[in-house]
Write a protein that holds these residues in place. Sequence first.
Motif, mmCIF file in Angstrom:
data_model
loop_
_atom_site.group_PDB
_atom_site.id
_atom_site.type_symbol
_atom_site.label_atom_id
_atom_site.label_comp_id
_atom_site.label_asym_id
_atom_site.label_seq_id
_atom_site.Cartn_x
_atom_site.Cartn_y
_atom_site.Cartn_z
ATOM 1 N N ALA A 146 32.220 31.984 47.475
ATOM 2 C CA ALA A 146 32.070 32.396 48.880
ATOM 3 C C ALA A 146 33.368 32.906 49.489
ATOM 4 N N THR A 147 34.466 32.889 48.736
ATOM 5 C CA THR A 147 35.753 33.315 49.273
ATOM 6 C C THR A 147 35.716 34.777 49.703
ATOM 7 N N THR A 148 36.147 35.037 50.932
ATOM 8 C CA THR A 148 36.284 36.405 51.425
ATOM 9 C C THR A 148 37.592 36.973 50.902
ATOM 10 N N ILE A 149 37.512 38.168 50.327
ATOM 11 C CA ILE A 149 38.652 38.794 49.682
ATOM 12 C C ILE A 149 39.137 39.972 50.528
ATOM 13 N N TYR A 150 40.364 39.871 51.005
ATOM 14 C CA TYR A 150 40.989 40.947 51.765
ATOM 15 C C TYR A 150 41.958 41.686 50.838
ATOM 16 N N CYS A 151 41.550 42.877 50.393
ATOM 17 C CA CYS A 151 42.420 43.712 49.567
ATOM 18 C C CYS A 151 43.063 44.778 50.442
ATOM 19 N N ALA A 152 44.128 45.384 49.935
ATOM 20 C CA ALA A 152 45.042 46.115 50.805
ATOM 21 C C ALA A 152 44.754 47.601 50.957
ATOM 22 N N HIS A 153 43.760 48.129 50.234
ATOM 23 C CA HIS A 153 43.510 49.571 50.282
ATOM 24 C C HIS A 153 42.016 49.872 50.354
ATOM 25 N N GLU A 154 41.699 51.014 50.927
ATOM 26 C CA GLU A 154 40.330 51.526 50.964
ATOM 27 C C GLU A 154 40.134 52.470 49.772
ATOM 28 N N TYR A 155 39.904 51.850 48.618
ATOM 29 C CA TYR A 155 39.717 52.591 47.370
ATOM 30 C C TYR A 155 38.275 52.503 46.863
ATOM 31 N N THR A 156 37.379 51.896 47.628
ATOM 32 C CA THR A 156 36.116 51.460 47.053
ATOM 33 C C THR A 156 35.227 52.595 46.585
ATOM 34 N N ALA A 157 35.194 53.699 47.300
ATOM 35 C CA ALA A 157 34.323 54.797 46.879
ATOM 36 C C ALA A 157 34.770 55.365 45.534
ATOM 37 N N SER A 158 36.066 55.586 45.375
ATOM 38 C CA SER A 158 36.540 56.103 44.085
ATOM 39 C C SER A 158 36.358 55.058 42.992
ATOM 40 N N ASN A 159 36.552 53.786 43.321
ATOM 41 C CA ASN A 159 36.297 52.733 42.341
ATOM 42 C C ASN A 159 34.832 52.705 41.938
ATOM 43 N N ALA A 160 33.950 52.932 42.911
ATOM 44 C CA ALA A 160 32.516 52.917 42.611
ATOM 45 C C ALA A 160 32.141 54.045 41.658
ATOM 46 N N ARG A 161 32.735 55.213 41.855
ATOM 47 C CA ARG A 161 32.426 56.325 40.953
ATOM 48 C C ARG A 161 32.816 55.999 39.515
ATOM 49 N N PHE A 162 33.973 55.361 39.343
ATOM 50 C CA PHE A 162 34.355 54.949 38.004
ATOM 51 C C PHE A 162 33.418 53.868 37.481
ATOM 52 N N ALA A 163 33.141 52.871 38.309
ATOM 53 C CA ALA A 163 32.303 51.759 37.859
ATOM 54 C C ALA A 163 30.965 52.257 37.321
ATOM 55 N N LEU A 164 30.382 53.234 37.984
ATOM 56 C CA LEU A 164 29.092 53.774 37.545
ATOM 57 C C LEU A 164 29.205 54.469 36.195
ATOM 58 N N SER A 165 30.414 54.888 35.823
ATOM 59 C CA SER A 165 30.588 55.569 34.537
ATOM 60 C C SER A 165 30.653 54.598 33.360
ATOM 61 N N VAL A 166 30.868 53.303 33.634
ATOM 62 C CA VAL A 166 30.988 52.333 32.547
ATOM 63 C C VAL A 166 29.955 51.214 32.611
ATOM 64 N N ASP A 167 29.163 51.175 33.678
ATOM 65 C CA ASP A 167 28.237 50.063 33.877
ATOM 66 C C ASP A 167 26.971 50.595 34.542
ATOM 67 N N ASP A 168 25.814 50.350 33.924
ATOM 68 C CA ASP A 168 24.546 50.836 34.476
ATOM 69 C C ASP A 168 23.732 49.719 35.111
ATOM 70 N N ASP A 169 24.391 48.620 35.455
ATOM 71 C CA ASP A 169 23.677 47.494 36.055
ATOM 72 C C ASP A 169 23.065 47.896 37.400
ATOM 73 N N PRO A 170 21.798 47.558 37.656
ATOM 74 C CA PRO A 170 21.156 47.939 38.921
ATOM 75 C C PRO A 170 21.869 47.401 40.161
ATOM 76 N N ALA A 171 22.466 46.220 40.053
ATOM 77 C CA ALA A 171 23.175 45.663 41.208
ATOM 78 C C ALA A 171 24.371 46.538 41.579
ATOM 79 N N LEU A 172 25.039 47.074 40.569
ATOM 80 C CA LEU A 172 26.163 47.979 40.840
ATOM 81 C C LEU A 172 25.666 49.257 41.494
ATOM 82 N N LYS A 173 24.579 49.824 40.985
ATOM 83 C CA LYS A 173 24.044 51.064 41.564
ATOM 84 C C LYS A 173 23.700 50.851 43.032
#
Length: 249
Positions: free
Chosen positions: A163-190
């Motif tokens: 349940a820990t809330t994670i505060y990371c220092a950059h707004e990189y999530t969209a670019s990270n998501a594009r990469f994640a979709l290239s290596v993982d086809d899990d429906p939860a990720l999509k």
Amino acid sequence: MTLTVHQFPCLSDNYGFLIRDEASGQVATIDTPDAQAILAELDTLGWSLDLILNTHWHPDHAGGNEALKAATGAIIAGPSEVTRIAPLDRVVRDGDVVMLGETRFDVIDSGGHTLGHVAYHDAADALAFVGDTLFALGCGRLFEGTAEQMWDSLSRLTALPDATTIYCAHEYTASNARFALSVDDDPALKARADGVFAARERGEATVPTTLAVEKATNPFLRAPLLRPDAASPAQAFAEIRAAKDSFKG
């Protein structure tokens, strides 16, 4: 909660975090990406700064230390590597405790992005400030450390309560998501990636996240599942990190 977190964008893609212990009124900033932006936010909130908590030495995290110290007199605490660019009042390392009023932060070694990187965990409020070690759907580049060191650091963070809330220092999530979709086809990720893309289209932040969400969808934390033939979990992570470093999507 006893801790109020005020998050705001600064520089090109950083987030600033001003935190206030409500019992004492003491205020800290997590890192100092932009001294003038931080001072402006303090003025708007009517807060005074007591403490600077650095996660690592990079200029977009510690570059405002001296200006903020001069303007506010705040005490500066951080890993010893920060002295590469600015003085520290207190050196912290894994296992240390830093108090902001009545709020306790446990210091966690999270090296890999830089050798001495640390995170700050507030167990009572179930939150952690992780700098550039763990991102929403990503993790930091290995500028100084090894894949083994970073995997060990990520493992320490993933040992925190889900349940820990994670505060990371950059707004990189969209670019990270594009990469994640290239290596993982899990429906939860999509499903998560679709939500991320929609949020960014609306100009909304995707930070903070939660440890449970990251463990379920972050390819760097899921590396042993995605690379089951790797010699070790750290090697699986190294393969995913190398793929991200060369990803052009």
